[in-house]
Scaffold this motif. Structure first.
Motif, PDB file in Angstrom:
ATOM      1  N   LYS A 133      26.303  34.799  17.080  1.00 43.54           N
ATOM      2  CA  LYS A 133      27.631  35.831  17.381  1.00 43.54           C
ATOM      3  C   LYS A 133      28.582  35.399  18.554  1.00 43.54           C
ATOM      4  O   LYS A 133      29.190  36.173  19.185  1.00 43.54           O
ATOM      5  CB  LYS A 133      27.221  37.199  17.410  1.00 43.54           C
ATOM      6  CG  LYS A 133      26.524  37.560  16.029  1.00 43.54           C
ATOM      7  CD  LYS A 133      27.535  37.570  14.906  1.00 43.54           C
ATOM      8  CE  LYS A 133      26.845  38.180  13.662  1.00 43.54           C
ATOM      9  NZ  LYS A 133      27.864  38.043  12.537  1.00 43.54           N
ATOM     10  N   GLN A 134      28.365  34.106  19.190  1.00 39.87           N
ATOM     11  CA  GLN A 134      28.936  33.815  20.358  1.00 39.87           C
ATOM     12  C   GLN A 134      30.300  33.497  19.840  1.00 39.87           C
ATOM     13  O   GLN A 134      30.406  33.114  18.857  1.00 39.87           O
ATOM     14  CB  GLN A 134      28.231  32.510  20.832  1.00 39.87           C
ATOM     15  CG  GLN A 134      28.881  31.774  22.067  1.00 39.87           C
ATOM     16  CD  GLN A 134      28.551  30.695  22.645  1.00 39.87           C
ATOM     17  OE1 GLN A 134      27.355  30.279  22.021  1.00 39.87           O
ATOM     18  NE2 GLN A 134      29.138  29.963  23.440  1.00 39.87           N
ATOM     19  N   VAL A 135      31.262  34.019  20.871  1.00 46.18           N
ATOM     20  CA  VAL A 135      32.669  33.859  20.328  1.00 46.18           C
ATOM     21  C   VAL A 135      33.205  32.487  21.267  1.00 46.18           C
ATOM     22  O   VAL A 135      32.868  32.475  22.347  1.00 46.18           O
ATOM     23  CB  VAL A 135      33.521  34.836  20.874  1.00 46.18           C
ATOM     24  CG1 VAL A 135      35.002  34.546  20.585  1.00 46.18           C
ATOM     25  CG2 VAL A 135      33.326  36.119  20.053  1.00 46.18           C
ATOM     26  N   ILE A 136      33.909  31.544  20.342  1.00 50.21           N
ATOM     27  CA  ILE A 136      34.198  30.365  20.914  1.00 50.21           C
ATOM     28  C   ILE A 136      35.615  30.038  20.550  1.00 50.21           C
ATOM     29  O   ILE A 136      36.330  30.560  19.595  1.00 50.21           O
ATOM     30  CB  ILE A 136      33.308  29.061  20.405  1.00 50.21           C
ATOM     31  CG1 ILE A 136      33.538  28.923  19.182  1.00 50.21           C
ATOM     32  CG2 ILE A 136      31.955  29.175  20.847  1.00 50.21           C
ATOM     33  CD1 ILE A 136      32.760  27.589  18.651  1.00 50.21           C
ATOM     34  N   SER A 137      36.448  29.322  21.421  1.00 52.30           N
ATOM     35  CA  SER A 137      37.872  29.054  21.129  1.00 52.30           C
ATOM     36  C   SER A 137      37.830  27.590  20.612  1.00 52.30           C
ATOM     37  O   SER A 137      37.592  26.860  21.577  1.00 52.30           O
ATOM     38  CB  SER A 137      38.587  29.252  22.305  1.00 52.30           C
ATOM     39  OG  SER A 137      39.830  29.211  22.142  1.00 52.30           O
ATOM     40  N   LEU A 138      38.396  27.386  19.550  1.00 51.82           N
ATOM     41  CA  LEU A 138      38.717  25.889  19.098  1.00 51.82           C
ATOM     42  C   LEU A 138      40.128  25.832  18.557  1.00 51.82           C
ATOM     43  O   LEU A 138      40.670  26.926  17.872  1.00 51.82           O
ATOM     44  CB  LEU A 138      37.897  25.504  17.953  1.00 51.82           C
ATOM     45  CG  LEU A 138      36.386  25.423  18.395  1.00 51.82           C
ATOM     46  CD1 LEU A 138      35.426  25.015  17.142  1.00 51.82           C
ATOM     47  CD2 LEU A 138      36.058  24.443  19.510  1.00 51.82           C
TER      48      LEU A 138
END
Length: 227
Positions: A133-138
């Motif tokens: 459930k980690q939120v990452i930005s790509l």
């Protein structure tokens, strides 16, 4: 570990993939022309984005019929990691390595920007360096990134925990916010966002690097530490 970065006529993210694997990750990597005879000497295969064959007929459709894709299928059947990003995802779908299809974006426009993703499954060889459930930005960069599958396929994807990444703010209309999926065996990942374009802070973020670290760490665990 040695990565093969497949290059088709019209690929334009192959150098980004090469840089991510060789320079940011510190692994071996080679650009492999699509007419190459085999892929046996490589430990993982990267199918980059771009516009293979100019996206004629249908995105990824012509590339999916090439000899190198037959080799990718052969290596994937052995359990070798295969990552397809953007046009690479389209190719994997057209080749039948992953289920579903990609349609035009819901707004019928090309989109190029960073998007937040949620890591739905951190137990794959591509996502183990992330937290669940980690939120990452790509970054995304596509016109046909709207993932679609029928109800039966969606049910199977959920049952097998094959949905690896979802969009936090679904930009393209993908069913169930899907941004990336794996095959049932877990060694073939297709995704529309570009992790290779986010491996250094100077690029605007480095959230993509952990995907490549995941592949490397799992390979080391399996082949170097004597698993």
């Amino acid at each position: 570990m040695k990565f093969a970065v497949i290059v088709f006529p019209g690929s334009n993210c192959d150098r980004d993939m090469y840089h991510a694997a060789k320079d940011a990750l510190g692994a071996e990597a080679e650009l492999v022309w699509y007419q190459t005879a085999n892929l046996e000497d490589y430990d993982a295969i990267l199918v980059p984005g771009g516009f293979s064959y100019g996206d004629y007929l249908r995105c990824g459709a012509i590339a999916a019929t090439s000899h190198i894709v037959t080799e990718i299928k052969r290596e994937a059947a052995k359990g070798k990691p295969v990552l397809g990003v953007c046009n690479g995802f389209q190719i994997l779908l057209e080749a039948g390595l992953l289920p579903g299809a990609l349609l035009r974006n819901k707004n019928l426009k090309f989109m190029c920007r960073f998007e937040d993703l949620v890591v739905e499954n951190s137990k794959t060889m591509f996502s183990s360096a992330y937290e669940e459930k980690q939120v990452i930005s790509l970054p995304i960069a596509h016109g046909e990134g709207n993932y679609y599958c029928d109800d039966a396929t969606l049910k199977q994807l959920k049952a097998n925990n094959q949905i690896v990444f979802t969009y936090a703010n679904n930009p393209n209309g993908s069913v169930e916010d899907i941004a990336g999926i794996v095959n049932e065996e877990g060694n073939v990942l297709g995704m529309m966002p570009h992790p290779e374009r986010a491996v250094e802070s100077i690029l605007g973020g480095d959230d993509g690097l952990n995907l490549f670290k995941s592949v490397l760490n799992n390979w080391r665990e399996a082949y170097v530490t004597g698993a």
